[in-house]
Scaffold this active site. Structure first.
Site, PDB file in Angstrom:
ATOM      1  N   ASP A   1      -8.216 -22.959  -8.803  1.00 17.32           N
ATOM      2  CA  ASP A   1      -9.261 -23.351  -9.751  1.00 17.32           C
ATOM      3  C   ASP A   1     -10.026 -24.555  -9.187  1.00 17.32           C
ATOM      4  OD1 ASP A   1      -9.744 -22.959 -13.018  1.00 17.32           O
ATOM      5  OD2 ASP A   1     -10.241 -24.964 -12.298  1.00 17.32           O
TER       6      ASP A   1
ATOM      7  N   HIS B   1      -4.247 -27.303 -17.474  1.00 16.11           N
ATOM      8  CA  HIS B   1      -4.486 -28.713 -17.800  1.00 16.11           C
ATOM      9  C   HIS B   1      -3.537 -29.236 -18.884  1.00 16.11           C
ATOM     10  CE1 HIS B   1      -7.953 -28.811 -15.252  1.00 16.11           C
ATOM     11  NE2 HIS B   1      -8.640 -27.951 -15.981  1.00 16.11           N
TER      12      HIS B   1
ATOM     13  N   HIS C   1     -11.046 -27.113 -10.736  1.00 15.10           N
ATOM     14  CA  HIS C   1     -10.534 -28.345 -11.337  1.00 15.10           C
ATOM     15  C   HIS C   1      -9.040 -28.465 -11.051  1.00 15.10           C
ATOM     16  CE1 HIS C   1     -14.037 -27.183 -13.869  1.00 15.10           C
ATOM     17  NE2 HIS C   1     -14.299 -28.477 -13.782  1.00 15.10           N
TER      18      HIS C   1
ATOM     19  N   ASP D   1     -13.972 -20.726 -11.030  1.00 15.54           N
ATOM     20  CA  ASP D   1     -15.085 -21.645 -11.219  1.00 15.54           C
ATOM     21  C   ASP D   1     -15.487 -22.375  -9.943  1.00 15.54           C
ATOM     22  OD1 ASP D   1     -12.589 -22.784 -11.476  1.00 15.54           O
ATOM     23  OD2 ASP D   1     -13.000 -23.795 -13.369  1.00 15.54           O
TER      24      ASP D   1
END
Length: 308
Positions: free
Chosen positions: A159, A122, A161, A243
């Protein structure tokens, strides 16, 4: 050939507030699972400033250094915190991916896994966010391109996200292809298929909340893996977030541990066809401690099987 697994004890010194999902216990659980499963680890070296400068400007590094507290915690954004030990682990996260790329490309290992926290995908050029400081996977890709002279490097990010930071860092890099699957809608809100990169080098695969491994396997079989084969990378990096597991508290995908086995096998198969099996995997998210430890363990064991 073997699988290189790198970590560093600084990962246990990056503190976050009590109850924060990106916690010291993430790495503790992973290392405990490694010991139980006889997975040997090596010590990651410290990253160099010139490594980070491949993706982030000097003024950004200086800002992080200035924000480093002598004690306690300092909040950088809504969910990203820095503690006295945070930059040491961030530097070793960069060092881990550089070492992994160097040794895989040298033929010392077939593939590698970097067991470091916090995640990195990120972090944008000058913005720490989403628990992340430096864009480890993007730095690894740029290191392979600039320092080893590769012509094509792929990053696969599974991931839950979207890796907005990796996308931003590689947006203008025609030699790198980013393929990212993520739950949508979900924070950080990026990752729409219309986001294609400056050179059609970005492919985003949105997955609906509540979907499971069947939908993921279908998307990878029909969209991701053919695109990866067509690109024919000389090295594949994985942003390995766990996740999307059904037990994870921060999202709403329903992948099983076996789905991570399948996905790792498929990526390794493409690597075997295109680049002599060369894969470097970097830990990203995963916040249910038991699910994280289990999924990371099977991911590494699958890498080991591919390297045998």
């Amino acid at each position: 050939m073997t699988t290189l697994v790198l970590t560093h004890e600084t990962g246990l010194r990056h503190e976050t507030p009590q109850g924060h999902p990106e916690q010291v216990a993430r790495l503790e659980h992973i290392l405990h699972a490694f010991r139980q499963n006889d997975i040997a680890v090596e010590t990651a070296p410290e990253g160099r400033r010139e490594d980070v400068l491949l993706c982030h400007p000097e003024r950004y590094i200086a800002r992080l250094e200035a924000a480093l507290p002598a004690e306690g915690l300092h909040q950088l954004d809504a969910d990203t915190w820095i503690s006295p030990g945070s930059l040491a682990v961030a530097w070793h996260g960069v060092g881990a991916v550089r070492e992994a790329v160097d040794r895989v490309l040298a033929g010392d290992a077939r593939n590698a896994f970097c067991a470091m926290r916090p995640p990195g995908h990120h972090a944008e050029q000058e913005t720490p966010m989403g628990f992340c400081f430096f864009g480890n996977a993007a730095i690894g890709a740029k290191h392979a391109l600039e320092r080893h002279g590769l012509a094509r490097v792929a990053v696969v990010d599974f991931d839950v996200h979207h890796g907005n930071g990796t996308q931003s860092l590689l947006w203008d890099e025609p030699r790198a292809q980013l393929i990212s699957s993520q739950q949508m809608p979900l924070w950080p809100g990026s990752g729409d298929p219309s986001e294609r990169g400056a050179h059609d080098n970005v492919c985003n695969i949105p997955l609906a909340p509540g979907s499971d491994g069947y939908e993921m396997r279908d998307a990878y079989t029909h969209d991701v893996l053919p695109r990866l084969r067509d690109f024919a990378p000389e090295l594949i990096l994985i942003s390995a977030g766990f996740d999307a597991h059904r037990d994870d508290p921060l999202a709403n995908l329903n992948w099983s541990t076996e789905d991570f086995v399948w996905l790792t096998q498929e990526i390794c198969q493409v690597a075997q066809e295109c680049c002599e099996g060369r894969v470097v995997s970097v830990l990203e998210g995963g916040y249910d401690l038991a699910a994280l430890a289990e999924a990371v363990t099977v991911h590494v064991k699958t890498l080991q099987e591919a390297a045998a």
